[in-house]
Write a protein that holds these residues in place. Structure first.
Motif, PDB file in Angstrom:
ATOM      1  N   LEU A 198      33.029  25.458  10.435  1.00  0.00           N
ATOM      2  CA  LEU A 198      33.951  26.557  10.718  1.00  0.00           C
ATOM      3  C   LEU A 198      35.401  26.086  10.692  1.00  0.00           C
ATOM      4  O   LEU A 198      36.281  26.764  10.132  1.00  0.00           O
TER       5      LEU A 198
ATOM      6  N   ASN B  10      41.350  28.119   4.534  1.00  0.00           N
ATOM      7  CA  ASN B  10      41.969  29.449   4.485  1.00  0.00           C
ATOM      8  C   ASN B  10      43.446  29.376   4.865  1.00  0.00           C
ATOM      9  O   ASN B  10      44.291  30.004   4.225  1.00  0.00           O
TER      10      ASN B  10
ATOM     11  N   GLN C 295      42.831  32.303  13.008  1.00  0.00           N
ATOM     12  CA  GLN C 295      42.368  33.289  13.992  1.00  0.00           C
ATOM     13  C   GLN C 295      41.301  34.203  13.399  1.00  0.00           C
ATOM     14  O   GLN C 295      40.326  34.545  14.081  1.00  0.00           O
ATOM     15  N   ASN C 296      41.466  34.583  12.158  1.00  0.00           N
ATOM     16  CA  ASN C 296      40.483  35.466  11.520  1.00  0.00           C
ATOM     17  C   ASN C 296      39.119  34.801  11.413  1.00  0.00           C
ATOM     18  O   ASN C 296      38.097  35.428  11.685  1.00  0.00           O
ATOM     19  N   VAL C 297      39.087  33.531  11.025  1.00  0.00           N
ATOM     20  CA  VAL C 297      37.810  32.810  10.936  1.00  0.00           C
ATOM     21  C   VAL C 297      37.202  32.679  12.324  1.00  0.00           C
ATOM     22  O   VAL C 297      36.001  32.890  12.516  1.00  0.00           O
ATOM     23  N   TYR C 298      38.028  32.334  13.316  1.00  0.00           N
ATOM     24  CA  TYR C 298      37.535  32.185  14.683  1.00  0.00           C
ATOM     25  C   TYR C 298      36.975  33.513  15.201  1.00  0.00           C
ATOM     26  O   TYR C 298      35.870  33.553  15.751  1.00  0.00           O
ATOM     27  N   ALA C 299      37.720  34.601  15.036  1.00  0.00           N
ATOM     28  CA  ALA C 299      37.281  35.901  15.548  1.00  0.00           C
ATOM     29  C   ALA C 299      35.966  36.315  14.903  1.00  0.00           C
ATOM     30  O   ALA C 299      35.054  36.808  15.575  1.00  0.00           O
ATOM     31  N   GLU C 300      35.847  36.088  13.603  1.00  0.00           N
ATOM     32  CA  GLU C 300      34.611  36.431  12.899  1.00  0.00           C
ATOM     33  C   GLU C 300      33.423  35.641  13.464  1.00  0.00           C
ATOM     34  O   GLU C 300      32.356  36.187  13.690  1.00  0.00           O
ATOM     35  N   ALA C 301      33.636  34.353  13.712  1.00  0.00           N
ATOM     36  CA  ALA C 301      32.548  33.494  14.206  1.00  0.00           C
ATOM     37  C   ALA C 301      32.252  33.745  15.667  1.00  0.00           C
ATOM     38  O   ALA C 301      31.086  33.798  16.072  1.00  0.00           O
TER      39      ALA C 301
ATOM     40  N   ARG D  70      30.656  37.491  16.334  1.00  0.00           N
ATOM     41  CA  ARG D  70      29.455  37.959  15.644  1.00  0.00           C
ATOM     42  C   ARG D  70      28.280  38.022  16.636  1.00  0.00           C
ATOM     43  O   ARG D  70      28.193  37.205  17.558  1.00  0.00           O
TER      44      ARG D  70
END
Length: 158
Positions: A40, A47, A145-151, A154
């Motif tokens: 991640l 990104n 932040q987008n990658v973190y929020a998605e992970a 979920r």
């Protein structure tokens, strides 16, 4: 000496103790979680740096342990590495061998998590800006932040 169970030199006890603590951490977290975290972080880093207009060194062969990034055109990557160390006390690595001065590397292993990556990417934005590279502050951090929020948000697998 060996026949008495003694070493011929002074053992580096601090490294042995550090290794023991690291192994406890890995065992408590679980190898799967450790690998997932590195994957991640590497995805978020890729990104972020591409969002900032930087080029990945090996975009078709990404690594989960470290992300190698090409320095902006005309800039020695050592300037970026020194910027991290001198201005923020952060450590990233320069390229090695023929790649020294051309790439810098951001690691994703060990006691390194998203909070650390938010800081590293914000620091990178500031360093690039200080070197005259056009950067929109927060753009790379938002990519992380987008990658973190998605992970993080979920639903858990059942």
């Amino acid at each position: 000496m060996a026949d008495k169970g003694e070493s011929a030199w002074t053992p580096n006890v601090s490294l042995i103790l550090a290794l023991a603590e690291s192994l406890k951490y890995i065992k408590a977290l679980g190898l799967d979680k450790l690998i997932e975290n590195a994957q991640l972080l590497s995805r978020a880093t890729r990104n972020a740096v591409t969002t900032l207009g930087l080029e990945l060194f090996a975009p078709n062969s990404p690594s989960a342990s470290v992300t190698a990034v090409r320095a902006p055109q005309g800039m020695d990557s050592g300037e970026i590495v020194k910027g991290f160390r001198n201005h923020f006390g952060s450590i990233i690595a320069n390229g090695q061998g023929t790649m020294k001065g051309q790439i810098f590397r951001i690691a994703h292993l060990g006691y390194f998590d998203f909070a650390d990556l938010f800081a590293v990417v914000a620091e990178l934005e500031i360093i690039l800006h200080s070197k005259g590279i056009p950067v929109e502050f927060g753009k790379g951090v938002a990519a992380v932040q987008n990658v973190y929020a998605e992970a993080a948000l979920r639903p858990a697998a059942v």
